[in-house]
Design an enzyme around this catalytic site. Sequence first.
Site, PDB file in Angstrom:
ATOM      1  N   LYS A  27       0.991  -1.202   0.170  1.00 56.27           N
ATOM      2  CA  LYS A  27       0.136  -0.293  -0.153  1.00 56.27           C
ATOM      3  C   LYS A  27       1.050   1.894  -0.360  1.00 56.27           C
ATOM      4  O   LYS A  27       0.513   2.776  -0.626  1.00 56.27           O
ATOM      5  CB  LYS A  27      -1.119  -0.021   1.223  1.00 56.27           C
ATOM      6  CG  LYS A  27      -1.640  -1.204   1.057  1.00 56.27           C
ATOM      7  CD  LYS A  27      -2.684  -1.290   2.905  1.00 56.27           C
ATOM      8  CE  LYS A  27      -1.512  -1.390   3.572  1.00 56.27           C
ATOM      9  NZ  LYS A  27      -1.399  -2.716   4.371  1.00 56.27           N
ATOM     10  N   GLY A  51       3.147  -0.764   9.032  1.00 56.79           N
ATOM     11  CA  GLY A  51       4.693  -0.124   8.199  1.00 56.79           C
ATOM     12  C   GLY A  51       4.338  -0.216   7.147  1.00 56.79           C
ATOM     13  O   GLY A  51       3.713  -1.044   5.920  1.00 56.79           O
ATOM     14  N   HIS A  52       4.283   1.166   6.273  1.00 52.98           N
ATOM     15  CA  HIS A  52       4.690   1.615   4.675  1.00 52.98           C
ATOM     16  C   HIS A  52       5.781   1.849   4.160  1.00 52.98           C
ATOM     17  O   HIS A  52       5.821   3.145   4.641  1.00 52.98           O
ATOM     18  CB  HIS A  52       3.153   1.887   5.027  1.00 52.98           C
ATOM     19  CG  HIS A  52       2.105   2.120   4.994  1.00 52.98           C
ATOM     20  ND1 HIS A  52       0.672   2.507   5.401  1.00 52.98           N
ATOM     21  CD2 HIS A  52       1.759   0.996   5.842  1.00 52.98           C
ATOM     22  CE1 HIS A  52      -0.516   1.557   5.703  1.00 52.98           C
ATOM     23  NE2 HIS A  52       0.175   0.847   6.461  1.00 52.98           N
ATOM     24  N   GLN A 235      -3.582  -2.186   6.915  1.00 52.14           N
ATOM     25  CA  GLN A 235      -3.612  -3.446   7.165  1.00 52.14           C
ATOM     26  C   GLN A 235      -3.890  -4.108   6.410  1.00 52.14           C
ATOM     27  O   GLN A 235      -3.517  -3.553   5.077  1.00 52.14           O
ATOM     28  CB  GLN A 235      -4.768  -3.402   8.878  1.00 52.14           C
ATOM     29  CG  GLN A 235      -3.574  -3.591   9.856  1.00 52.14           C
ATOM     30  CD  GLN A 235      -3.769  -1.968  10.625  1.00 52.14           C
ATOM     31  OE1 GLN A 235      -4.453  -1.258  10.509  1.00 52.14           O
ATOM     32  NE2 GLN A 235      -2.570  -1.390  10.392  1.00 52.14           N
TER      33      GLN A 235
HETATM   34  P1  GDP Z   1       1.802  -1.938   3.309  1.00 49.60           P
HETATM   35  O1  GDP Z   1       2.072  -2.000   4.733  1.00 49.60           O
HETATM   36  O2  GDP Z   1       1.203  -2.541   2.176  1.00 49.60           O
HETATM   37  O3  GDP Z   1       2.658  -0.797   2.283  1.00 49.60           O
HETATM   38  O4  GDP Z   1       3.463  -3.320   2.946  1.00 49.60           O
HETATM   39  P2  GDP Z   1       5.083  -3.148   2.909  1.00 49.60           P
HETATM   40  O5  GDP Z   1       5.825  -1.872   2.991  1.00 49.60           O
HETATM   41  O6  GDP Z   1       5.210  -3.911   4.449  1.00 49.60           O
HETATM   42  O7  GDP Z   1       5.210  -4.365   2.142  1.00 49.60           O
HETATM   43  C1  GDP Z   1       5.681  -4.379   1.040  1.00 49.60           C
HETATM   44  C2  GDP Z   1       7.042  -4.407   0.398  1.00 49.60           C
HETATM   45  O8  GDP Z   1       7.278  -5.205   0.019  1.00 49.60           O
HETATM   46  C3  GDP Z   1       8.137  -3.302   1.086  1.00 49.60           C
HETATM   47  O9  GDP Z   1       9.114  -3.964   1.523  1.00 49.60           O
HETATM   48  C4  GDP Z   1       7.629  -3.201  -0.090  1.00 49.60           C
HETATM   49  O10 GDP Z   1       9.301  -1.779  -0.532  1.00 49.60           O
HETATM   50  C5  GDP Z   1       7.920  -3.768  -0.605  1.00 49.60           C
HETATM   51  N1  GDP Z   1       7.666  -3.454  -2.958  1.00 49.60           N
HETATM   52  C6  GDP Z   1       5.765  -3.298  -3.170  1.00 49.60           C
HETATM   53  N2  GDP Z   1       6.275  -3.459  -4.700  1.00 49.60           N
HETATM   54  C7  GDP Z   1       6.871  -4.204  -5.041  1.00 49.60           C
HETATM   55  C8  GDP Z   1       7.206  -4.591  -6.347  1.00 49.60           C
HETATM   56  O11 GDP Z   1       6.186  -5.033  -7.103  1.00 49.60           O
HETATM   57  N3  GDP Z   1       8.214  -5.867  -6.479  1.00 49.60           N
HETATM   58  C9  GDP Z   1       9.294  -5.777  -4.935  1.00 49.60           C
HETATM   59  N4  GDP Z   1      10.253  -6.625  -5.209  1.00 49.60           N
HETATM   60  N5  GDP Z   1       8.831  -5.279  -3.865  1.00 49.60           N
HETATM   61  C10 GDP Z   1       7.522  -4.241  -3.761  1.00 49.60           C
HETATM   62  P1  IMO Z   2       0.109  -2.442   6.949  1.00 53.67           P
HETATM   63  O1  IMO Z   2      -0.729  -1.511   7.526  1.00 53.67           O
HETATM   64  C1  IMO Z   2       0.401  -6.735   8.277  1.00 53.67           C
HETATM   65  C2  IMO Z   2      -1.802  -8.187  12.074  1.00 53.67           C
HETATM   66  C3  IMO Z   2      -0.593  -8.522  13.285  1.00 53.67           C
HETATM   67  C4  IMO Z   2      -1.158 -10.122  14.046  1.00 53.67           C
HETATM   68  C5  IMO Z   2      -3.110  -8.618  13.621  1.00 53.67           C
HETATM   69  C6  IMO Z   2      -2.949  -7.969  15.343  1.00 53.67           C
HETATM   70  O2  IMO Z   2       1.355  -2.864   7.394  1.00 53.67           O
HETATM   71  O3  IMO Z   2      -0.198  -3.521   6.007  1.00 53.67           O
HETATM   72  P2  IMO Z   2      -2.373  -5.866  15.976  1.00 53.67           P
HETATM   73  O4  IMO Z   2      -1.026  -5.289  16.691  1.00 53.67           O
HETATM   74  O5  IMO Z   2      -2.784  -4.836  15.383  1.00 53.67           O
HETATM   75  O6  IMO Z   2      -3.138  -5.791  17.320  1.00 53.67           O
HETATM   76  O7  IMO Z   2      -2.113  -7.419  15.548  1.00 53.67           O
HETATM   77  O8  IMO Z   2      -3.065  -8.457  12.946  1.00 53.67           O
HETATM   78  N1  IMO Z   2      -1.152  -7.127  11.782  1.00 53.67           N
HETATM   79  C7  IMO Z   2      -0.710  -7.018  10.367  1.00 53.67           C
HETATM   80  N2  IMO Z   2       0.202  -7.675   9.257  1.00 53.67           N
HETATM   81  N3  IMO Z   2       0.622  -5.671   7.765  1.00 53.67           N
HETATM   82  C8  IMO Z   2       0.141  -4.353   9.076  1.00 53.67           C
HETATM   83  O9  IMO Z   2      -0.143  -3.416   8.718  1.00 53.67           O
HETATM   84  C9  IMO Z   2      -0.754  -5.225  10.211  1.00 53.67           C
HETATM   85  N4  IMO Z   2      -0.858  -5.173  11.258  1.00 53.67           N
HETATM   86  C10 IMO Z   2      -0.775  -5.741  12.580  1.00 53.67           C
HETATM   87  O10 IMO Z   2       0.656  -9.136  12.799  1.00 53.67           O
HETATM   88  O11 IMO Z   2      -1.212 -10.558  13.221  1.00 53.67           O
HETATM   89 MG    MG Z   3       3.292  -3.277   6.226  1.00 51.62          MG
END
Ligand code: GDP
Ligand code: IMO
Ligand code: MG
Length: 446
Positions: A27, A51-52, A235
């Site tokens: 996201k 964590g975005h 999430q």
């Molecule tokens: P979010 O919580 O939905 O914002 O996603 P996260 O940042 O937690 O996890 C997504 C991971 O995938 C991060 O490390 C991004 O840098 C990475 N990512 C996003 N899009 C792509 C993609 O198209 N290819 C690859 N290899 N990594 C990606």
């Molecule tokens: P983003 O926005 C992935 C998961 C936790 C756990 C459950 C409940 O980066 O996609 P909490 O601390 O919210 O009470 O935990 O939800 N969880 C996520 N998993 N991405 C997240 O956020 C999450 N936020 C919470 O791992 O299973």
């Molecule tokens: Mg994340």
Amino acid sequence: MSQIESSVLPQRPSAVILGAQWGDEGKGKIVDVLSEKFDIVARYAGGHNAGHTVIIDGQKFVLQLIPCGVLRPGCTGVIGNGVVLDPMAFLSEVQKLRAAGVRVDGNLFISNRAQVILPYHRMIELAAETAPGRQTIGTTRRGIGPAYEDKIHRNGLRVVDLLNPSLLRTHIHNACHEKNTIAHALFGTEPLDPKQMYEEYARAAEQIAPFVTDTAYLLNHALTVGQNIMFEGAQGALLDIDHGTYPFVTSSSSTAGGAVTGTGVGPRHAGTVIGVTKAYVTRVGEGPFPTEIEGETADLLRARGMEYGAVTGRPRRCGWLDIPLLRYSNMINSTQWLVVTKMDVLDECDEIPVCTAYEIDGKMTSIIPADIRGFKSIRPVYTRLKGWSCSTEGITEYDQLPKPAQQYLEFLERESGAKIGIVSTGPDRGQTITMPEFEDLFARKG
Ligand code: GDP
Ligand code: IMO
Ligand code: MG
């Protein structure tokens, strides 16, 4: 600011961006890519459990509470009332962004109605998660659940009250007494000191005050002057407190409805709904995952996709795309557009299984069970699609994708019932394919 006329319609389309499964779909990257077309990016749910990740020309940012839009000059960030705000986490994120040269002062606002996470929320969550005999959820241990519990129980502290020193002192005094007693009785936890807590949080409140405003008025006013809003989900739909894989969920409304309740913008103005899905699926923490795989292929996806939690560093569970779940997610969110991320991670797979139906007790179905027992009896039925066995990393034109990759996306689009607007081929902002029809949806800022 005057009362907003409810009949006024926004002139430029707004959009809700949300995770289609269990979070970490990418996201952050997609919000960043699209933010050049939005005036405001507003977070509506969750807290620093999120964590975005955003990567801009190799520079990496991981945002937890602050909307990814702040990384774009000219884009305002809003933390809506649906968010639970840990003041210390917020201030540390602000500091990191300032150090990286990102402007946050004057273009980042916190809702005065957002709930505050305090240290006893973390204390109780940690004790409950590790107590013998309790169901472990595998939370991020940030105090998210207990803070939402207090909100619903009507004894939470809101940001507006954090800024009122005498109210803050009384609240912390009373709440500490109550939480210390409960935590000690149930889990033998050592008590927290309310005096020290008050002093720390009163200091934090002073630093937070310049960011605080009534964001419902701010957002609605922005719409009336022709600005548009991107509602940044945290999430994913299957972690939603109502619609997710309960009890293995988070404690907020991560689905599209949360964009409305979590910001104070009515449903007519929320705009297009965009669901972000990986080309496969991951999950962190406990709970059902029908298409989960283990062994060599899971290790390959985890290694190529760097599937380790952005917040906790935990290895993410990996599996194949699950169409019944994606269709369910599209249904409860009224998703119009899909974004498919991490296509490049599948580059080495000869064959890619996609779950197209479930077999439950010998019967074929695509209905998602409501209970965990139902999930346990699912046997996924797979269609095996051809892999492409070449690199798609960094491709920016759909036509440049190998034929089997295009066929994979067409299959996904057909089966899921939502149109694909963006395909992501790498973590960096530039490693993105935007479909022409989707490109035209959101005019660039004037
Ligand atoms: P979010 O919580 O939905 O914002 O996603 P996260 O940042 O937690 O996890 C997504 C991971 O995938 C991060 O490390 C991004 O840098 C990475 N990512 C996003 N899009 C792509 C993609 O198209 N290819 C690859 N290899 N990594 C990606
Ligand atoms: P983003 O926005 C992935 C998961 C936790 C756990 C459950 C409940 O980066 O996609 P909490 O601390 O919210 O009470 O935990 O939800 N969880 C996520 N998993 N991405 C997240 O956020 C999450 N936020 C919470 O791992 O299973
Ligand atoms: Mg994340």
